[in-house]
Design an enzyme around this catalytic site. Structure first.
Site, mmCIF file in Angstrom:
data_model
loop_
_atom_site.group_PDB
_atom_site.id
_atom_site.type_symbol
_atom_site.label_atom_id
_atom_site.label_comp_id
_atom_site.label_asym_id
_atom_site.label_seq_id
_atom_site.Cartn_x
_atom_site.Cartn_y
_atom_site.Cartn_z
ATOM 1 N N ASN A 47 -4.130 -10.261 7.020
ATOM 2 C CA ASN A 47 -3.878 -8.990 7.717
ATOM 3 C C ASN A 47 -5.093 -8.342 8.369
ATOM 4 O O ASN A 47 -5.152 -7.121 8.510
ATOM 5 C CB ASN A 47 -3.198 -7.992 6.760
ATOM 6 C CG ASN A 47 -1.821 -8.486 6.362
ATOM 7 O OD1 ASN A 47 -1.298 -9.422 6.966
ATOM 8 N ND2 ASN A 47 -1.233 -7.867 5.350
ATOM 9 N N GLN A 52 -4.349 -7.151 -6.443
ATOM 10 C CA GLN A 52 -4.812 -7.711 -5.174
ATOM 11 C C GLN A 52 -6.170 -7.114 -4.821
ATOM 12 O O GLN A 52 -6.298 -5.899 -4.623
ATOM 13 C CB GLN A 52 -3.809 -7.435 -4.044
ATOM 14 C CG GLN A 52 -4.139 -8.304 -2.834
ATOM 15 C CD GLN A 52 -3.494 -7.849 -1.547
ATOM 16 O OE1 GLN A 52 -3.503 -6.663 -1.234
ATOM 17 N NE2 GLN A 52 -2.964 -8.776 -0.775
ATOM 18 N N ASN A 73 -3.967 -5.436 12.564
ATOM 19 C CA ASN A 73 -5.347 -4.951 12.575
ATOM 20 C C ASN A 73 -6.215 -5.719 13.560
ATOM 21 O O ASN A 73 -7.385 -5.971 13.305
ATOM 22 C CB ASN A 73 -5.936 -4.970 11.151
ATOM 23 C CG ASN A 73 -5.221 -3.980 10.256
ATOM 24 O OD1 ASN A 73 -5.047 -2.823 10.627
ATOM 25 N ND2 ASN A 73 -4.784 -4.430 9.087
ATOM 26 N N THR A 117 0.842 -1.203 0.000
ATOM 27 C CA THR A 117 0.000 0.000 0.000
ATOM 28 C C THR A 117 0.874 1.248 0.000
ATOM 29 O O THR A 117 1.762 1.381 0.834
ATOM 30 C CB THR A 117 -0.940 -0.044 1.225
ATOM 31 O OG1 THR A 117 -1.883 -1.091 1.007
ATOM 32 C CG2 THR A 117 -1.656 1.265 1.446
ATOM 33 N N ARG A 122 9.518 -4.845 1.326
ATOM 34 C CA ARG A 122 10.385 -3.679 1.528
ATOM 35 C C ARG A 122 11.557 -3.673 0.543
ATOM 36 O O ARG A 122 11.953 -2.610 0.059
ATOM 37 C CB ARG A 122 10.864 -3.663 2.979
ATOM 38 C CG ARG A 122 9.757 -3.214 3.936
ATOM 39 C CD ARG A 122 10.002 -3.648 5.366
ATOM 40 N NE ARG A 122 9.784 -5.077 5.527
ATOM 41 C CZ ARG A 122 9.817 -5.723 6.706
ATOM 42 N NH1 ARG A 122 10.053 -5.047 7.803
ATOM 43 N NH2 ARG A 122 9.600 -7.015 6.768
ATOM 44 N N ARG A 167 -3.916 -14.689 -0.629
ATOM 45 C CA ARG A 167 -2.937 -14.358 0.416
ATOM 46 C C ARG A 167 -3.568 -14.570 1.787
ATOM 47 O O ARG A 167 -4.656 -14.047 2.062
ATOM 48 C CB ARG A 167 -2.479 -12.916 0.292
ATOM 49 C CG ARG A 167 -1.317 -12.594 1.228
ATOM 50 C CD ARG A 167 -0.846 -11.168 1.090
ATOM 51 N NE ARG A 167 0.601 -11.087 1.243
ATOM 52 C CZ ARG A 167 1.244 -10.076 1.810
ATOM 53 N NH1 ARG A 167 0.583 -9.042 2.272
ATOM 54 N NH2 ARG A 167 2.556 -10.075 1.907
ATOM 55 N N TYR A 203 -8.267 -7.982 7.451
ATOM 56 C CA TYR A 203 -9.304 -7.309 6.662
ATOM 57 C C TYR A 203 -10.541 -8.214 6.538
ATOM 58 O O TYR A 203 -10.605 -9.272 7.183
ATOM 59 C CB TYR A 203 -8.738 -6.868 5.309
ATOM 60 C CG TYR A 203 -7.642 -5.846 5.507
ATOM 61 C CD1 TYR A 203 -7.947 -4.588 6.024
ATOM 62 C CD2 TYR A 203 -6.311 -6.156 5.261
ATOM 63 C CE1 TYR A 203 -6.944 -3.651 6.273
ATOM 64 C CE2 TYR A 203 -5.300 -5.230 5.505
ATOM 65 C CZ TYR A 203 -5.623 -3.975 6.002
ATOM 66 O OH TYR A 203 -4.644 -3.056 6.257
ATOM 67 N N HIS A 207 -7.147 -10.917 -1.249
ATOM 68 C CA HIS A 207 -6.516 -10.525 0.016
ATOM 69 C C HIS A 207 -7.352 -11.083 1.171
ATOM 70 O O HIS A 207 -8.394 -10.523 1.525
ATOM 71 C CB HIS A 207 -6.442 -9.000 0.094
ATOM 72 C CG HIS A 207 -5.564 -8.465 1.190
ATOM 73 N ND1 HIS A 207 -5.086 -9.237 2.219
ATOM 74 C CD2 HIS A 207 -5.079 -7.204 1.408
ATOM 75 C CE1 HIS A 207 -4.342 -8.488 3.032
ATOM 76 N NE2 HIS A 207 -4.335 -7.251 2.553
HETATM 77 C C1 8OZ Z 1 0.062 -1.022 5.324
HETATM 78 C C2 8OZ Z 1 -0.675 0.130 5.314
HETATM 79 C C3 8OZ Z 1 -1.964 0.107 4.843
HETATM 80 C C4 8OZ Z 1 -2.507 -1.067 4.357
HETATM 81 C C5 8OZ Z 1 -2.044 -4.806 4.449
HETATM 82 C C6 8OZ Z 1 -3.138 -3.490 2.774
HETATM 83 O O1 8OZ Z 1 -1.504 -4.862 5.555
HETATM 84 C C7 8OZ Z 1 -2.351 -3.499 3.820
HETATM 85 C C8 8OZ Z 1 -1.762 -2.234 4.365
HETATM 86 C C9 8OZ Z 1 -0.464 -2.201 4.841
HETATM 87 O O2 8OZ Z 1 -2.375 -5.839 3.862
#
Ligand code: 8OZ
Length: 374
Positions: A186, A103, A243, A27, A333, A235, A188, A183
């Site tokens: 993480n 994604q 989160n 992102t 990164r 993923r 979501y 996705h």
């Molecule tokens: C960092 C900042 C904002 C979103 C993820 C889409 O962690 C993200 C994300 C990462 O999968």
């Protein structure tokens, strides 16, 4: 088992990739008005070179509907204008000889009323607020803010969400992408349904592992029917606390998910090991997560998708993973700061330093201006 090199071409799903190094989804918040830009096309094309760049690029997380947005200036794939604008990126990557998938993202409760249609609360499996922050751009500048408390989705709304994923997959094809990645990591929306800490539903989408996995499996079936399983990846991040994601029994949960996905003929399974962007040995539940057992469960069920690993890989760790049966290694990164990361790893060249201040939002600085190795 034959051992692979990171630097050799390989066939994954419908694609012939130049190498086994993958650019992870990242992102960057550089899409004002939720529209992909020419600058984004340049950034991705810089990382698509057949010898120097990624064999496969996964785009930044891309919302599938207005409700799926949770961060400022992320590029959508739910309007005709967005599809046309993404063409700049897919054309530029293909002109380099690279491959790129988009994604597909629904943030669920990781959002803010400022970004939701009509200023409504974000949606989630259950009305449980996450202890998490999102990135917003206010008149005084960009920054991280607490997410808004969500409302629970009604059962009758879920087919609409599955359909939003299906439509996004169709639009991905129209935009010229080689495929999609769902996705489900993480913390979501899809991960919120999977994990018990965020899912307290009493309908067919909550409670048992089978029920918590239902929405994800319906989404996967829908997108595979739409564009073919050999153009679809997924993923997951079985133990990440990102989160506010939590589950006390991730091993049986994710083994169930992968056994159910096995018949779909996916291109790949992308596994974030440990805490996303952090400790690789992060633990949730009673025992360390057994990734080899997860892969074995998928293979035993007939799953043949490429196995993609991610999280803090060096060249050496990557080769160890390939030696022990992984097929692809994703670097995040490393590819932000080094458009020619693959060459640098192959030739053991020093890496550019990551500039953290320019990760989220901004212009070309810390985006398209990282130099190639001499
Ligand atoms: C960092 C900042 C904002 C979103 C993820 C889409 O962690 C993200 C994300 C990462 O999968």
């Amino acid at each position: 088992m034959t051992s692979h090199s990171l630097f050799e071409p390989t066939t994954v799903g419908a694609w012939r990739l130049n190498n086994r190094a993958v650019m992870a989804p990242l992102t960057r918040n550089r899409a004002p008005g939720q529209l992909p830009t020419a600058q984004m096309a340049e950034y991705y094309a810089q990382r698509a070179h057949p010898q120097h760049g990624a064999g496969l690029i996964i785009t930044e997380a891309t919302p599938i509907s207005p409700q799926a947005h949770g961060y400022a200036d992320t590029p959508g794939i739910h309007t005709d204008a967005q599809v046309a604008a993404w063409r700049q990126t897919t054309d530029a990557v293909h002109a380099q000889g690279g491959h790129i998938v988009v994604q597909l993202w629904h943030v669920g409760r990781i959002s803010h009323v400022d970004l939701q249609p009509g200023g409504q609360p974000p949606v989630a499996p259950s009305a449980i607020a996450a202890n998490a922050k999102t990135y917003l751009i206010k008149p005084e500048g960009g920054g991280f803010f607490d997410v808004s408390p969500p409302r629970a989705l009604e059962t009758h709304e879920l087919p609409g969400i599955v359909d939003d994923y299906r439509q996004a997959a169709r639009r991905a094809r129209e935009a010229g992408f080689d495929g999609i990645e769902i996705h489900a990591a993480n913390g979501y929306l899809l991960d919120q349904f999977l994990r018990s800490g965020s899912n307290q539903r009493t309908d067919a989408y909550g409670g048992s592992i089978e029920n918590r996995a239902r929405l994800l499996l319906e989404v996967m079936q829908a997108v595979c029917a739409e564009i073919g399983g050999d153009r679809v990846g997924i993923r997951i991040s079985p133990v990440t606390p990102s989160n506010d994601a939590s589950d006390s029994h991730p091993q049986p949960l994710f083994e169930h998910v992968l056994r159910q996905l096995a018949p779909l003929g996916l291109a790949y399974v992308h596994v974030v090991e440990g805490q996303t962007g952090g400790a690789r040995d992060h633990q949730q539940g009673e025992a360390p997560f057994d990734y080899a057992a997860l892969r074995a469960a998928y293979r035993a069920a007939g799953g043949q998708g490429a196995w993609m690993v991610n999280n803090g890989y060096s060249a050496e760790l990557a080769q160890q993973a390939l030696d022990s049966g992984a097929d692809l290694v994703a670097f995040g990164r490393g590819f932000i700061a080094n458009p020619d990361l693959t060459r640098r790893l192959r030739e053991a060249l020093p890496l550019n330093e990551l500039q953290r201040a320019t990760l989220y939002g901004g212009g070309t600085q810390g985006y398209t201006d990282y130099p190639l190795a001499a």
